[in-house]
Design a protein around this motif. Structure first.
Motif: not given
Length: 108
Positions: A23-32, A47-53, A58-60
């Motif tokens: 719900e919260l993440l953008p549908k297309k990646e427009d940066g970090r 842990q599995r969800v964080v690893n998938g993200i 492109n994430s911190d």
């Protein structure tokens, strides 16, 4: 996301966590993307969800928690070599006094 807050207290499973992030993440990646996850240890399988993200975006990702067991076991396996642990300790009494600009005086 603070998992102790009223808004996120019901997220306790890997699937519920994944649904909320969808719900919260953008549908297309427009940066970090920056994720700040506090008290994440209450979510089983986080842990599995964080690893998938980490793999998919492109994430911190900053993970905090008060559970000493949080950075052992499965985390070490899934995120091995991909995380930096920064332990934070409480102030000593003398450090607290210094921060507050106070001096300890002993009455005799």
């Amino acid at each position: 996301m603070n998992f102790e807050s009223f808004d996120y207290q019901t997220i306790t499973t890997e699937e519920a966590f994944r649904q909320k992030l969808n719900e919260l993440l953008p549908k297309k990646e427009d940066g970090r993307i920056y994720l700040l996850l506090d008290e994440i240890q209450v979510v089983e399988g986080w842990q599995r969800v964080v690893n998938g993200i980490r793999v998919s975006f492109n994430s911190d990702i900053v993970i905090t928690g008060s559970n000493a067991n949080m950075l052992s076991g499965e985390l070490a396996t899934l995120l091995s070599g991909r995380y930096i642990e920064i332990p934070i300790y409480p102030l000593s009494f003398s450090e607290f006094l210094t921060v507050r600009g106070l001096k300890l005086t002993l009455d005799k």
